[in-house]
Scaffold this active site. Structure first.
Site, PDB file in Angstrom:
ATOM      1  CE  LYS A  77       0.858  68.140  25.185  1.00 12.56           C
ATOM      2  NZ  LYS A  77       0.509  67.254  24.114  1.00 12.56           N
ATOM      3  CB  SER A 152       1.593  63.772  25.659  1.00 16.27           C
ATOM      4  OG  SER A 152       1.196  64.486  24.412  1.00 16.27           O
ATOM      5  CB  SER A 176      -1.288  63.383  22.891  1.00 18.00           C
ATOM      6  OG  SER A 176      -0.098  62.593  23.033  1.00 18.00           O
TER       7      SER A 176
HETATM    8  N1  GLN Z   1       0.994  58.231  23.070  1.00 20.46           N
HETATM    9  C1  GLN Z   1       1.530  58.661  21.775  1.00 20.46           C
HETATM   10  C2  GLN Z   1       3.181  58.934  21.707  1.00 20.46           C
HETATM   11  O1  GLN Z   1       3.686  58.296  22.952  1.00 20.46           O
HETATM   12  C3  GLN Z   1       1.054  59.849  21.045  1.00 20.46           C
HETATM   13  C4  GLN Z   1       1.703  60.934  21.630  1.00 20.46           C
HETATM   14  C5  GLN Z   1       0.952  62.236  21.037  1.00 20.46           C
HETATM   15  O2  GLN Z   1       0.062  62.289  20.509  1.00 20.46           O
HETATM   16  N2  GLN Z   1       1.672  63.355  21.387  1.00 20.46           N
HETATM   17  O3  GLN Z   1       4.099  59.171  20.726  1.00 20.46           O
END
Ligand code: GLN
Length: 474
Positions: A77, A152, A176
């Site tokens: 990532k 994400s 994420s």
């Molecule tokens: N979807 C969550 C957010 O928008 C989690 C994001 C993540 O785990 N990096 O913060």
């Protein structure tokens, strides 16, 4: 491309059926050809992968152990730093940023023989649940191209599902890794907070950020975690706890394991997702697990708590992007304060700005006690719920997300609706406990659904055993 596992590559290398250079070449060619279908990769690190492959082949030739991840194509990532290879975090702000060092996780993957094939697309600075917040375009779900892969770590999940990498690294702050794994039908693991060094993981919300693996099966995910985990002097929050041999304990026997199903986690789940989760629970019962209902009463406050804490930390962490030290600087810069303002105005996308503003607000004098401090107290209650539950159960099983992958564009204009995607993953992240998503079937439209398994701090071994048994007998 051949559908490989870590073991099948190792066997092939040791039997001299193929070389690591051949695996790398084939993987890169395949990934480059398939990528336009999903936009999962932002770039390919061919040179670096080939160098890693040559190192592995030299070891095999001289009968040295080539390492537990020998010849395995790994996607990383883009919020995880790779020395000399651009790491943009899905942001215009770091579009041309070339890190001078590697994340510890990346270093350990390569030391174990892994080959980094490319950097994967993600929501900008890991903020999002659909991968639509990337400055470099959304990722398409390989299973259903009009749908999001989740976020994400959407690019990492898509790469594994698409078979353009055998395993991938993602990051999880509030879900994420698990949510995109669930949406794409792969395994995704968020380890205990501190289990894997955060050195070289670009900070979003430091008290919540985790690096973890995505893979096509539980064994591969466990093998990658085994390599990355353990104390790192470069991250003071990394844990001293010894790293067990996770893969060695996957025996399929989970008889007598006590599982809790939280009532609060089934409230918003309906339709086929609910059916698949219920069927999974029945299967676990069939494997000899004892299932009981439990309650985690603070769950209702999780989303509010998370979005106060993560935005507060983000507003502080992202203050460093000022046009002076890293990456982008606006061309329209008169005075110093114009330069700051224009750089941040042009470099960050809408969601990142929304979070910086929210975070600055909840930390401001006069609101700090009402929001930030209160959220920290509720976070302690959420953690306490889990600690209490784990006195009577070995693991908790629950849905990952209330719904399967949604259509691209469906929720972008409604941040509150988007935030609901993580209603069941955020609690585990706030508590810092290990949790994972394991595929548990698909809806009638063919959309994958994941089952979430959560265990107590540092009990990854138990979590993997349960997930592996479930995967074998599913
Ligand atoms: N979807 C969550 C957010 O928008 C989690 C994001 C993540 O785990 N990096 O913060």
């Amino acid at each position: 491309m051949n559908v490989h596992t870590i073991q099948s590559i190792r066997d092939g290398l040791l039997r001299k059926e193929f070389s690591a250079v051949e695996v790398a070449r084939e993987a890169l060619a395949y990934a480059e050809r398939e990528n336009p279908k999903t936009n999962a990769y932002l770039l390919f690190s061919s040179e670096r992968a080939m160098e890693a492959a040559e190192r592995v082949d030299r070891k095999v030739a001289s009968a040295e152990d080539p390492g537990p991840l020998a010849g395995v194509p790994v996607a990383v990532k883009d919020v995880i730093l790779t020395k000399g290879v651009r790491s943009s975090c899905g942001s215009r702000m770091l579009q041309h940023y070339i890190p001078p060092y590697d994340a510890t996780a990346v270093e350990r993957i390569e030391a174990a023989g892994g080959m980094i094939v490319g950097k994967t697309n993600c929501d900008e600075f890991a903020m999002g649940s659909s991968n639509e917040n990337s400055a470099f375009g959304p990722v398409r779900n390989p299973v259903a191209p009009d749908r999001v892969p989740g976020g994400s770590s959407g690019g990492s999940a898509a790469a594994v599902a698409q078979n353009t990498a055998v395993v991938a690294l993602g990051s999880d702050t509030g879900g994420s890794i698990r949510q995109p794994a669930s949406f794409c039908g792969v395994v995704g693991v968020t380890p205990t907070y501190g289990r894997v060094s955060r050195y070289g993981l670009v900070a979003f919300a430091s008290s919540l950020d985790h690096i973890g693996p995505l893979a096509r099966n539980v064994r591969d995910a466990a093998a990658v975690l085994e390599v990355m985990a353990g104390r790192d002097p470069l991250d003071s929050t990394s844990a001293e706890a010894p790293v067990p041999n996770y893969t060695g304990r996957l025996d399929g026997d989970v008889r007598g394991m006590k599982l809790g199903v939280p009532v609060e986690y089934t409230k918003h789940v309906t339709g086929e997702t609910a059916e698949l989760i219920n069927q999974s629970i029945d299967k676990l019962r069939g494997l000899g697990c004892e299932v009981r209902e439990i309650s985690l009463p603070a769950t209702d406050y999780a989303i509010a708590t998370y979005y106060i804490i993560c935005t507060a930390e983000a507003s502080s962490n992202l203050a460093r992007y000022d046009g002076v030290r890293y990456g982008f600087r606006s061309a329209a810069s008169g005075t110093l304060s114009d330069m700051y303002r224009n750089t941040r105005g042009e470099g960050f996308g809408a969601e990142v700005k929304r979070r910086i503003m929210l975070g600055t607000y909840v930390l401001s004098h006069g609101y700090y006690d009402a929001y930030y401090l209160k959220a920290q107290k509720v976070r302690a209650l959420i953690t306490r719920d889990f600690t209490n539950a784990f006195q009577s159960v070995d693991a908790i099983v629950a849905p990952v997300s209330p719904f399967p992958a949604f259509r691209i564009g469906e929720k972008v204009n409604d941040p509150m609706e988007m935030y609901l995607s993580d209603i069941y993953t955020i609690t585990g992240s706030l508590a810092g406990i290990p949790c994972m998503s394991v595929p548990c079937g698909a809806t009638s439209e063919g959309l994958p659904v994941g089952l979430q398994i959560l265990c107590n701090h540092f009990h990854e071994e138990k979590m993997f055993r349960l997930a592996d048994a479930f995967e074998r007998f599913r």
